[in-house]
Write a protein that holds these residues in place. Structure first.
Motif, short mmCIF file in Angstrom:
data_model
loop_
_atom_site.label_atom_id
_atom_site.label_comp_id
_atom_site.label_asym_id
_atom_site.label_seq_id
_atom_site.Cartn_x
_atom_site.Cartn_y
_atom_site.Cartn_z
N MET A 18 0.82 -1.20 0.00
CA MET A 18 0.00 0.00 0.00
C MET A 18 0.87 1.27 0.00
N ASP A 19 1.92 1.24 0.83
CA ASP A 19 2.83 2.39 0.88
C ASP A 19 3.73 2.38 -0.35
N PRO A 20 4.18 3.55 -0.78
CA PRO A 20 5.06 3.60 -1.97
C PRO A 20 6.39 2.92 -1.69
N ASN A 21 6.86 2.18 -2.66
CA ASN A 21 8.15 1.50 -2.55
C ASN A 21 9.28 2.53 -2.55
N PRO A 22 10.14 2.55 -1.51
CA PRO A 22 11.21 3.55 -1.45
C PRO A 22 12.22 3.44 -2.59
N LYS A 23 12.29 2.27 -3.22
CA LYS A 23 13.22 2.14 -4.34
C LYS A 23 12.68 2.84 -5.59
N ASN A 24 11.37 2.73 -5.79
CA ASN A 24 10.76 3.35 -6.96
C ASN A 24 10.34 4.80 -6.72
N PHE A 25 9.97 5.10 -5.46
CA PHE A 25 9.49 6.44 -5.12
C PHE A 25 10.21 6.93 -3.86
N PRO A 26 11.49 7.20 -3.97
CA PRO A 26 12.28 7.52 -2.77
C PRO A 26 11.81 8.78 -2.04
N TYR A 76 -2.35 10.68 0.00
CA TYR A 76 -2.80 10.32 1.34
C TYR A 76 -4.26 9.89 1.31
N GLN A 77 -5.06 10.68 0.64
CA GLN A 77 -6.51 10.42 0.63
C GLN A 77 -6.82 9.08 -0.03
N THR A 78 -6.21 8.84 -1.17
CA THR A 78 -6.47 7.59 -1.90
C THR A 78 -5.95 6.39 -1.12
N ARG A 79 -4.79 6.54 -0.50
CA ARG A 79 -4.24 5.43 0.28
C ARG A 79 -5.16 5.08 1.44
N SER A 80 -5.72 6.08 2.06
CA SER A 80 -6.62 5.85 3.18
C SER A 80 -7.85 5.06 2.74
N TYR A 101 -4.07 4.41 -8.34
CA TYR A 101 -3.18 4.80 -7.25
C TYR A 101 -1.72 4.68 -7.68
N GLU A 102 -1.39 3.65 -8.44
CA GLU A 102 -0.02 3.47 -8.92
C GLU A 102 0.38 4.62 -9.85
#
Length: 523
Positions: A1-9, A78-82, A166-167
């Protein structure tokens, strides 16, 4: 659900580090506790090494002001992730395929059932109307049953689509954050950070004020706003809302909650679309969406039937909603300049209240015949449609209240013959047109000379038409007399011939009977 730090640091760092920010002002803290969608826990990420790496590479990320600026730039994430966290994990590919197959199966079964219902024979003792009502009820039951069966599978597809969106949103958010950082790093945005703090305080102040007392007017123009909190949709008493000259990329659907809104100013932002919920603003009288990136107006805008002024200039519009004229019957001012509109909808003729229409600098290749119905129109700007606009319809002369008309920079060779009927026209600009009718020497004498020339031309055309009509009528009359004369002669000859024949062969006498020699001599 959280952004991957490798792809979205950068995005990952900002979302994980927000709660670790230093002390905030009381106002900002209140805003965070009341309106934040969520507060991610940095300890739960397990990404300290990744964070250290990104900070070493981008040292300005340790600046709380920069993080605050970035926070507002990714509010949509934030909103979409929630929402997605509430809905659960993304369904796998096999589950999605099975849902699609099941939906197709339900649709096929529904079609078969409906066909069987239609073919049911009507019992002789049942009235035709009663039978139709019975079939309609059975059809309704079938459809409701199918919709109930489809709801589960539709929800699976909807969750999958939301995850897919979301992606894409993560990619766009990462790009935004990188741009913000580069501005700060290059010192191009040295004045951005204080402005961000000012924005936050202004937004928070309005929301806090609204919670304490009813607000009718809110002015947040020129604040560099990048997003509008959903909470604004709860200020139900708001009548005037000014959000012009910001950096807004979207307007939340919650704006539909502003049921008393009468004026909405969204000009000079970065909007690419308007929410469909804007159609629920039934009391809206003035809407300004000029200076954005809109490629179309939502069809729902036609439901804003109280609109008196609509300004959608300086966008990327290629058309107007088909039914806009049928619905916006109270509109008095329509501004759509500097777009890419090629034609106006036929329904525009139903805007009987329209007094001002600005359509300059478009790609109009003509006007609908219904344009002549705008009998209250006073100001009309059709200039700068360049090579696209080559003629005007004959109904143009029905704009009897037209006072100002700009037709400059087009490719008009002739004004419509009905032009001379525009008695109230006082201002006319036809510069940069290859006009032949009227000739340029007439045009140079001014609007009255043009009106007089076109009026005489119109009269001459009417006289010529009347002359042709009379000639045609005379031809018909002469032809009719000749036909009647010929008919009389034929009838008379026929009668004489019949009389002679009867004499030559009198009734009741055998052929070859002796005839009167005296009468034969006279004949």
């Amino acid at each position: 659900m959280d952004p991957n730090p490798k792809n979205f640091p950068v995005l990952s760092y900002v979302m994980a580090r927000l709660p670790s920010l230093g002390a905030r002002t009381p106002t900002a803290s209140a805003f965070a506790s009341q309106f934040d969608i969520e507060q991610p826990d940095p300890s739960s990420t397990g990404q300290s090494s990744q964070s250290d790496m990104i900070v070493n590479r981008m040292p300005h990320l340790s600046d709380p002001k920069l993080i605050s600026s970035m926070r507002h730039a990714i509010h949509d994430v934030y909103q979409t992730r929630s929402v997605l966290q509430a809905l659960g994990p993304r369904p796998d590919h096999e589950t999605v395929d099975k849902a699609k197959a099941k939906l197709s199966e339900i649709e096929s079964s529904l079609s078969k059932s409906l066909e069987e219902i239609v073919l049911l024979p009507r019992p002789a003792e049942v009235d035709r109307l009663e039978w139709r009502a019975h079939l309609a009820e059975k059809e309704k039951e079938c459809r409701e049953k199918a919709e109930k069966e489809k709801s589960l599978y539709n929800s699976i597809l909807q969750v999958d689509e939301m995850h897919d969106a979301y992606e894409k949103m993560l990619k766009e958010a990462e790009e935004r954050l990188v741009k913000i950082y580069e501005k700060v790093e290059n010192a191009d945005g040295s004045d951005v950070l204080p402005a961000r703090e000012e924005i936050n305080e202004a937004v928070v102040g309005v929301l806090q004020e609204a919670s304490g007392k009813p607000l009718e007017r809110v002015d947040l123009s020129c604040r560099r706003l990048r997003f509008l909190p959903e909470a604004f949709g709860r200020i139900s008493g708001l009548k005037v809302f000014n959000l012009s000259d910001n950096q807004l990329e979207l307007i939340p659907d919650s704006i539909a909650g502003l049921t008393n809104l009468e004026e909405l100013y969204l000009g000079s932002n970065l909007l690419e679309t308007l929410p469909d919920s804007i159609g629920l603003l039934y009391n809206l009288k003035i809407l300004d969406v000029s200076g954005n990136k809109l490629s179309a107006l939502p069809d729902s805008i036609c439901q804003c039937r109280s609109l008196v002024e609509l300004n959608a200039g300086f966008n990327r519009l290629s058309y107007l909603p088909t039914n806009i004229g049928f619905e916006l019957v109270n509109l008095q001012k329509l501004s759509i300049p500097l777009n890419k509109i090629r034609s106006l909808p036929t329904s525009i003729g139903e805007m009987r209240s329209l007094r001002y229409l600005d359509a300059h600098f478009n790609e109009l290749n003509g006007l609908p015949l219904s344009i002549g119905k705008l009998t209250n129109l006073e100001i009309f700007d059709l200039s700068k449609n360049f090579s696209d606009l080559t003629e005007l319809p004959e109904t143009f002369g029905d704009l009897i209240n037209l006072k100002e008309l700009d037709l400059s920079n087009n490719q008009l060779h002739a004004l419509p013959d009905s032009f001379g009927r525009l008695d109230n026209l006082t201002k006319l600009n036809v510069d940069e047109n290859p006009l032949v009718i009227p000739p340029m020497e007439v045009v140079k004498k001014g609007v009255e000379a043009v009106k007089e020339f076109m009026a005489k031309r119109w009269l001459e055309l009417l006289v010529e038409e009347e002359r042709k009509s009379m000639m045609k009528a005379n031809e018909v009359a002469q032809t009719g007399w000749l036909n009647r004369s010929t008919s009389w002669v034929k009838t008379h000859v026929s009668v004489v011939t019949e009389a002679v024949s009867e004499y030559l062969s009198p009734r009741g006498s055998p052929r070859g009977s002796p005839r009167d020699p005296c009468l034969d001599q006279q004949l």
